[in-house]
Design a protein around this motif. Structure first.
Motif, PDB file in Angstrom:
ATOM      1  N   THR A   1       0.827  -1.208   0.000  1.00 55.26           N
ATOM      2  CA  THR A   1       0.000   0.000   0.000  1.00 55.26           C
ATOM      3  C   THR A   1       0.860   1.257   0.000  1.00 55.26           C
ATOM      4  OG1 THR A   1      -1.813  -1.110   1.161  1.00 55.26           O
ATOM      5  CG2 THR A   1      -1.756   1.290   1.274  1.00 55.26           C
ATOM      6  N   VAL A   2       1.871   1.269   0.847  1.00 55.97           N
ATOM      7  CA  VAL A   2       2.754   2.440   0.925  1.00 55.97           C
ATOM      8  C   VAL A   2       3.485   2.652  -0.397  1.00 55.97           C
ATOM      9  CG1 VAL A   2       4.788   3.396   2.063  1.00 55.97           C
ATOM     10  CG2 VAL A   2       3.028   2.265   3.431  1.00 55.97           C
ATOM     11  N   TRP A   3       4.027   1.565  -0.948  1.00 57.04           N
ATOM     12  CA  TRP A   3       4.818   1.691  -2.177  1.00 57.04           C
ATOM     13  C   TRP A   3       3.959   2.095  -3.370  1.00 57.04           C
ATOM     14  CZ3 TRP A   3       9.230   2.890  -3.849  1.00 57.04           C
ATOM     15  CH2 TRP A   3       9.656   2.575  -5.141  1.00 57.04           C
ATOM     16  N   ARG A   4       2.771   1.531  -3.478  1.00 57.08           N
ATOM     17  CA  ARG A   4       1.882   1.886  -4.580  1.00 57.08           C
ATOM     18  C   ARG A   4       1.542   3.381  -4.555  1.00 57.08           C
ATOM     19  NH1 ARG A   4      -1.481  -1.866  -7.331  1.00 57.08           N
ATOM     20  NH2 ARG A   4      -1.044  -4.027  -6.806  1.00 57.08           N
ATOM     21  N   THR A   5       1.392   3.926  -3.344  1.00 59.07           N
ATOM     22  CA  THR A   5       0.923   5.305  -3.214  1.00 59.07           C
ATOM     23  C   THR A   5       2.048   6.311  -3.321  1.00 59.07           C
ATOM     24  OG1 THR A   5      -0.794   4.460  -1.731  1.00 59.07           O
ATOM     25  CG2 THR A   5      -0.463   6.844  -1.778  1.00 59.07           C
ATOM     26  N   ASP A   6       3.196   6.011  -2.726  1.00 59.40           N
ATOM     27  CA  ASP A   6       4.279   6.999  -2.655  1.00 59.40           C
ATOM     28  C   ASP A   6       5.620   6.304  -2.873  1.00 59.40           C
ATOM     29  OD1 ASP A   6       6.071   9.012  -2.069  1.00 59.40           O
ATOM     30  OD2 ASP A   6       4.970   9.738  -0.328  1.00 59.40           O
ATOM     31  N   ARG A   7       6.245   6.553  -4.023  1.00 66.74           N
ATOM     32  CA  ARG A   7       7.495   5.887  -4.379  1.00 66.74           C
ATOM     33  C   ARG A   7       8.709   6.482  -3.671  1.00 66.74           C
ATOM     34  NH1 ARG A   7       6.232   3.085  -9.244  1.00 66.74           N
ATOM     35  NH2 ARG A   7       4.373   1.920  -8.628  1.00 66.74           N
ATOM     36  N   SER A   8       8.503   7.489  -2.825  1.00 69.33           N
ATOM     37  CA  SER A   8       9.634   7.998  -2.046  1.00 69.33           C
ATOM     38  C   SER A   8       9.938   7.092  -0.854  1.00 69.33           C
ATOM     39  CB  SER A   8       9.358   9.428  -1.555  1.00 69.33           C
ATOM     40  OG  SER A   8       8.333   9.448  -0.583  1.00 69.33           O
ATOM     41  N   TYR A   9       8.992   6.202  -0.504  1.00 71.07           N
ATOM     42  CA  TYR A   9       9.197   5.259   0.600  1.00 71.07           C
ATOM     43  C   TYR A   9       9.875   4.000   0.057  1.00 71.07           C
ATOM     44  CZ  TYR A   9       6.509   8.020   3.914  1.00 71.07           C
ATOM     45  OH  TYR A   9       6.080   9.019   4.757  1.00 71.07           O
ATOM     46  N   LEU A  10      11.181   4.123  -0.225  1.00 72.21           N
ATOM     47  CA  LEU A  10      11.924   3.025  -0.835  1.00 72.21           C
ATOM     48  C   LEU A  10      11.991   1.794   0.059  1.00 72.21           C
ATOM     49  CD1 LEU A  10      14.767   5.186  -2.352  1.00 72.21           C
ATOM     50  CD2 LEU A  10      13.035   3.943  -3.633  1.00 72.21           C
ATOM     51  N   ALA A  11      11.974   2.010   1.370  1.00 70.34           N
ATOM     52  CA  ALA A  11      12.008   0.862   2.283  1.00 70.34           C
ATOM     53  C   ALA A  11      10.816  -0.053   2.045  1.00 70.34           C
ATOM     54  CB  ALA A  11      12.027   1.338   3.734  1.00 70.34           C
ATOM     55  N   ALA A  12       9.692   0.519   1.597  1.00 71.27           N
ATOM     56  CA  ALA A  12       8.508  -0.296   1.335  1.00 71.27           C
ATOM     57  C   ALA A  12       8.728  -1.201   0.136  1.00 71.27           C
ATOM     58  CB  ALA A  12       7.293   0.602   1.112  1.00 71.27           C
ATOM     59  N   ALA A  13       9.458  -0.712  -0.877  1.00 72.18           N
ATOM     60  CA  ALA A  13       9.741  -1.539  -2.057  1.00 72.18           C
ATOM     61  C   ALA A  13      10.619  -2.730  -1.675  1.00 72.18           C
ATOM     62  CB  ALA A  13      10.415  -0.701  -3.132  1.00 72.18           C
TER      63      ALA A  13
END
Length: 671
Positions: A512-524
């Motif tokens: 959810t985090v990665w789909r919404t905001d690609r600045s959260y690289l830790a989520a990827a």
């Protein structure tokens, strides 16, 4: 972010009902909500009479007819609809160019003094000026044919379609509810209007789909009949069961009671809310409602907005709008996989990425998580902006002089206390952090950052389950924020690692985090780790491929993707296409050091050698990473890679070992 279908303006004359009647199933007592006017033994029910339960008089017949002149100024054209206070009429204003207006009854009482008082109490509504609120023109009195005086509020005519009608039309197409993004957009459009009323000390009290009208692309609140001053303890409170907050009879109208009605209205637009006794019942759980299972943040927002404890709800329409906007971004990104990042009002940007080159650790997570923003209204905010990081002792010394000038009535700035807690955590001093958290909780038990920092302390202490509980509480309070979801995902990943099994919950929040905001690289990277652990290498690689080429972590993502493709795979699980894909990825990488390039080449060529030695042969004659794609060529490439690594290392014994491996793997030669 959402394109809402336009609604054409309705010709006023076409809106008039030809035969104004209230269906028997909708006839209820205005005081006790018991059924009245119902038919029996094949005979139709009475449209006027007295409630058998409480004795209150009821009437469902129009009090005004076409041609009646109200207040010597407004000529009635007919009935538009029936509401909680009686019929609503269309009229023309003879004094202002025959403009269209709407008349709505304020009070139906045989007490003339009470009617006059009611009209006087409502005159403040004429001062309400907002583009999303119907304009009040006047207040008039009129005595009907029965001799009963009635007060009427005169409003502008808004020729459009109510959200209730829009929902009904949508259901005729076979869909029970509105698309989530569209429903959220409708509610978001109205929150500034409700916030405006609150700024005037007024509560709307009866927010529901019936009372929101769309014309073209504009939405308006069309009924101010239930609006009341929040400090009014004498006037009756109007509302609709199923939407109205349960505590309003005790607390009176408040911001929290209006927040409740917004949450209930959004739920009605979103799901087929079950009914109890003819009224909308409780929210279903995610186990029984697929929409809530799909959009967890949306479910949590509704739970907070409609919490039984008024103090647990959002504190203002502005806070609700902020979080609902964040939820909308997530909903849209979930639907079409297009990121929709937005600025947070609560957190700064992520400070780093964890779990890239080493197993996930609590200390790395704490160092990478975003920092809660300092309240600019705090007396110490300017002081904190000027100090740099350091240990608790260093910060205390740096702040000592300034603190004397910013001390609050409680003896200490809230933000200073939180900054010292953060300093203890960043220096891995869990004991000091927890001591300060305990002291802070004694003074500010409702502060959400308590749970945020308690969760970090639990991570550092090796207690991922406790950390997950704390971060889950922050997520429940701020469902539109990315930071709590990222922290919760990390805590649950750590917890699942202890159980040696993938965490479905962590994967969902990372995604959810990665789909919404690609600045959260830790989520990827987190999503890729869990997908890989679950055996879904293809999706893991797909996530890593989404890291922007301009990102500082692009090389890490690309290298990790190659690792995911190859590591731990038996030769039988490999194929020529997988090996060539991995080789092309390494070839395209612009690696910073020769040693890192050699490591990437080693990974591909080692897998290729195992595949060849298992009896496989490539169908294409093309080279692999510049080497012949046969056993001798791959061995030569491995030898060169080991020797490159040997030249890069400063460790003598490691160099000897790398040279030994190069000698062992090199192709055999004959003299």
């Amino acid at each position: 972010m959402v394109e809402v279908p336009r609604v054409a303006r309705i010709n006023p004359r076409r809106a008039v009902l030809a035969d104004p009647q209230v269906a028997e199933r909708h006839r209820v007592c205005g005081k006790c909500e018991k059924p009245v006017g119902r038919g029996r033994d094949g005979k139709p029910g009475r449209t006027e009479g007295f409630c058998a339960n409480c004795g209150t008089r009821f009437s469902f017949t129009p009090k005004l007819a076409a041609g009646d002149l109200v207040g010597g100024q407004y000529r009635v054209e007919g009935c538009l609809a029936h509401g909680g206070l009686g019929w609503i009429y269309l009229a023309t204003d003879r004094n202002v160019s025959d403009r269209w207006v709407v008349l709505k009854g304020l009070l139906n009482s045989g007490d003339a003094d009470a009617m006059v008082s009611a009209v006087a109490e409502r005159r403040f509504l004429a001062e309400v000026e907002h583009p999303s609120i119907v304009k009040i023109h006047n207040f008039v009195e009129h005595t009907g044919a029965d001799g009963v005086p009635v007060g009427y509020i005169v409003m502008e005519y808004v020729g459009g379609t109510s959200l209730k009608q829009i929902l009904r039309t949508h259901r005729e197409t076979g869909a029970i509810v509105l698309p989530p993004a569209r429903a959220i957009a409708y509610v978001l459009e109205m929150l500034p209007a409700l916030g405006y009323l609150h700024s005037l000390g007024l509560a709307y009290c009866d927010f529901k789909p019936d009372n929101v009208m769309q014309t073209d692309e504009q939405l308006k609140l069309i009924d101010l009949g239930a609006v009341i001053a929040m400090d009014d303890r004498d006037s009756p409170i109007y509302g609709t069961i199923g939407y109205q907050a349960p505590e309003i009879a005790k607390t009176g109208p408040t911001v929290a009671t209006d927040i409740y009605t917004v949450g209930r209205t959004l739920a009605v637009l979103l799901i087929d809310l079950p009914q109890q006794g003819g009224h909308f019942g409780a929210l279903p759980s995610a186990r029984t409602e697929p929409l809530f299972a799909q959009y967890d943040s949306l479910h949590r927002l509704l739970l907070r907005a409609t919490a039984g404890d008024p103090g647990a709800r959002f504190s203002s329409m502005e806070e609700l709008a902020d979080q609902l906007t964040g939820v909308l971004r997530e909903v849209l990104s979930t639907d079409d996989a297009v990121p929709r990042p937005g600025m947070s009002s609560y957190f700064g940007p992520p400070r780093g990425v964890f779990g890239v080159d080493s197993p996930v650790r609590g200390l790395d997570i704490v160092a990478a998580l975003p920092v809660p923003l300092v309240d600019p209204g705090d007396s110490a905010a300017p002081l904190l902006a000027a100090v740099v990081g350091g240990s608790v002792e260093e910060l205390e010394r740096a702040l000592a002089a300034g603190m004397r000038s910013v001390a609050t009535a409680d003896g200490e700035s809230v933000e200073v206390a939180l900054r010292l807690i953060r300093a203890a955590l960043e220096h891995d001093d869990v004991g000091e952090a927890r001591r300060r958290l305990t002291d802070f909780a004694a003074v500010y038990p409702e502060e959400w950052r308590l749970a945020w920092y308690r969760g970090q302390a639990a991570l550092l202490a090796g207690e991922p389950d406790s950390a997950a509980t704390e971060f889950d509480a922050v997520y429940a309070a701020l469902p539109g924020e990315a930071a709590p979801k990222l922290a919760l995902a990390a805590a649950r990943e750590l917890s699942s690692a202890q159980a040696d099994q993938p965490s479905v919950s962590a994967a969902r929040h990372y995604d959810t985090v990665w789909r919404t905001d690609r600045s959260y690289l830790a989520a990827a990277f987190g999503s890729a780790r869990i997908l890989r652990q679950a055996g879904d290498r293809t999706r893991a690689v797909r996530v890593l491929d989404q890291v922007d080429p301009d990102s500082a972590r692009h090389i890490d993502a690309a290298s990790t993707a190659v690792e995911v493709m190859l590591d731990g795979r038996a030769p039988g699980e490999l194929s020529e296409s997988i090996l060539r894909d991995a080789g092309d990825r390494v070839r395209r990488l612009t690696l910073v050091t020769k040693g890192r390039a050699a490591q990437a080449r080693l990974r591909v060529l080692t897998a290729a050698l195992a595949w060849l030695r298992a009896g496989n042969a490539p169908a294409q004659r093309d080279s692999l990473l510049g080497e012949h794609f046969d056993e001798d060529g791959v061995r030569a490439g491995l030898e060169h890679s080991y020797r490159d690594l040997a030249r890069e290392t400063d460790d003598t014994w490691e160099r000897f070992d790398l040279v030994r491996q190069a000698n062992m793997v090199r192709p055999r030669t004959t003299l």
